[in-house]
Enzyme design. Structure first.
Site, mmCIF file in Angstrom:
data_model
loop_
_atom_site.group_PDB
_atom_site.id
_atom_site.type_symbol
_atom_site.label_atom_id
_atom_site.label_comp_id
_atom_site.label_asym_id
_atom_site.label_seq_id
_atom_site.Cartn_x
_atom_site.Cartn_y
_atom_site.Cartn_z
ATOM 1 N N HIS A 51 -7.483 -5.974 0.263
ATOM 2 C CA HIS A 51 -6.302 -5.103 0.282
ATOM 3 C C HIS A 51 -5.184 -5.647 1.173
ATOM 4 C CE1 HIS A 51 -3.966 -1.516 -0.194
ATOM 5 N NE2 HIS A 51 -4.111 -1.130 1.056
ATOM 6 N N ASP A 59 -1.383 13.512 14.029
ATOM 7 C CA ASP A 59 -1.461 14.892 13.532
ATOM 8 C C ASP A 59 -0.665 15.048 12.236
ATOM 9 O OD1 ASP A 59 -3.007 15.587 15.695
ATOM 10 O OD2 ASP A 59 -1.351 16.487 16.834
ATOM 11 N N SER A 75 0.834 -1.197 0.000
ATOM 12 C CA SER A 75 0.000 0.000 0.000
ATOM 13 C C SER A 75 0.881 1.263 0.000
ATOM 14 C CB SER A 75 -0.957 -0.048 1.202
ATOM 15 O OG SER A 75 -2.020 0.857 1.049
#
Length: 259
Positions: free
Chosen positions: A236, A178, A87
């Site tokens: 996936h 974040d 990925s």
């Protein structure tokens, strides 16, 4: 400037296999595979920036992440390696292969194409923020918080691998959430570098996944013209859903490359 990535290294001789996880994953996700591969070769599994036990820094660009990985190879005195990326990690290894092809013995890309994707992690980020705010003290509480936004139990189990207990007994996220959310647009974009990587390449895709569709194959072959494409009966997370088939495909490819 590259950062020092956390990694595991089985040791051993020969050209190593370097394993790079996907978004919100870590080297820990690959332990069972590494145990199998280390019977045949040296295996180095990395934590990308803002993941696992690696430092949290601003920026999730593919060129900086490839440079982090290249710096690790330099630190370990690895001149060439087989690179395996799943990925997001697949885009990292494609980037490295385009930027420094002489360092790549072969490339294995798991269920990703070198194209830009749409946004589809909103519920995942919401679930992680819920856990962050909820401050669970055990895995059951954490799963209940994740379930408010993510229905699939397998996905919740995967997300929970990013939790670790702090000194007060609260399960905290160890990822740089974040930083990841702040540069999510870049993560969903194309890999770094230009032109094609002409070395030996294996692309493994899941039959039930939409990450490497037939419509994406022309774009994939522009970047990876030597790609051998194999489809596994999985989604996936094909390495977790079909571990034996995944192992067999990787081993067969590496044996052929190494002659």
């Amino acid at each position: 400037m590259p950062i020092d990535l956390n990694f595991t290294d089985t040791g051993g001789d020969g050209t190593p296999l370097v394993v790079v996880h996907g978004l919100l994953g870590s080297a820990d996700n690959w332990r069972s595979h590494a145990k199998q591969w280390q019977r045949r070769r040296r295996v180095i599994a990395v934590d990308l920036r803002n993941h696992g036990r690696s430092p949290h820094v601003a920026g999730m660009g593919y060129e900086p992440m490839a440079e982090d990985l290249l710096a690790l190879l330099d630190r370990l005195d690895v001149s060439r390696a087989h690179l395996l990326g799943h990925s997001m990690g697949g885009k990292v290894v494609i980037s490295l292969a385009r930027l420094a092809p002489a360092r790549v013995a072969s490339l294995i890309v798991a269920d990703i194409a070198p194209v830009a994707y749409g946004h589809d992690h909103d519920s995942v980020f919401a679930a992680l923020r819920r856990v962050e705010a909820g401050e669970p003290t055990n895995r059951r509480e954490a799963d209940a918080l994740l379930a408010e936004h993510v229905e699939e139990s397998a996905v919740r189990l995967f997300l929970a691998t990013n939790l670790e207990r702090d000194d007060s007994g609260i399960l905290r996220l160890r990822i740089g959430l974040d930083e990841i959310q702040g540069d999510y647009e870049t993560i969903m974009g194309e890999p770094a570098g230009e032109g094609a990587f002409d070395g030996p390449t294996l692309v493994l895709r899941g039959a039930q996944s939409r990450y490497v569709t037939d419509e994406m194959l022309p774009a994939l072959r522009e970047v990876l013209p030597q790609a051998e494409i194999q489809t596994l009966e999985a989604g996936h997370w094909l390495h977790a859903e079909q571990p034996a088939a995944f192992q067999a495909a990787v081993n067969g490819f590496l044996e052929a490359v190494e002659g």
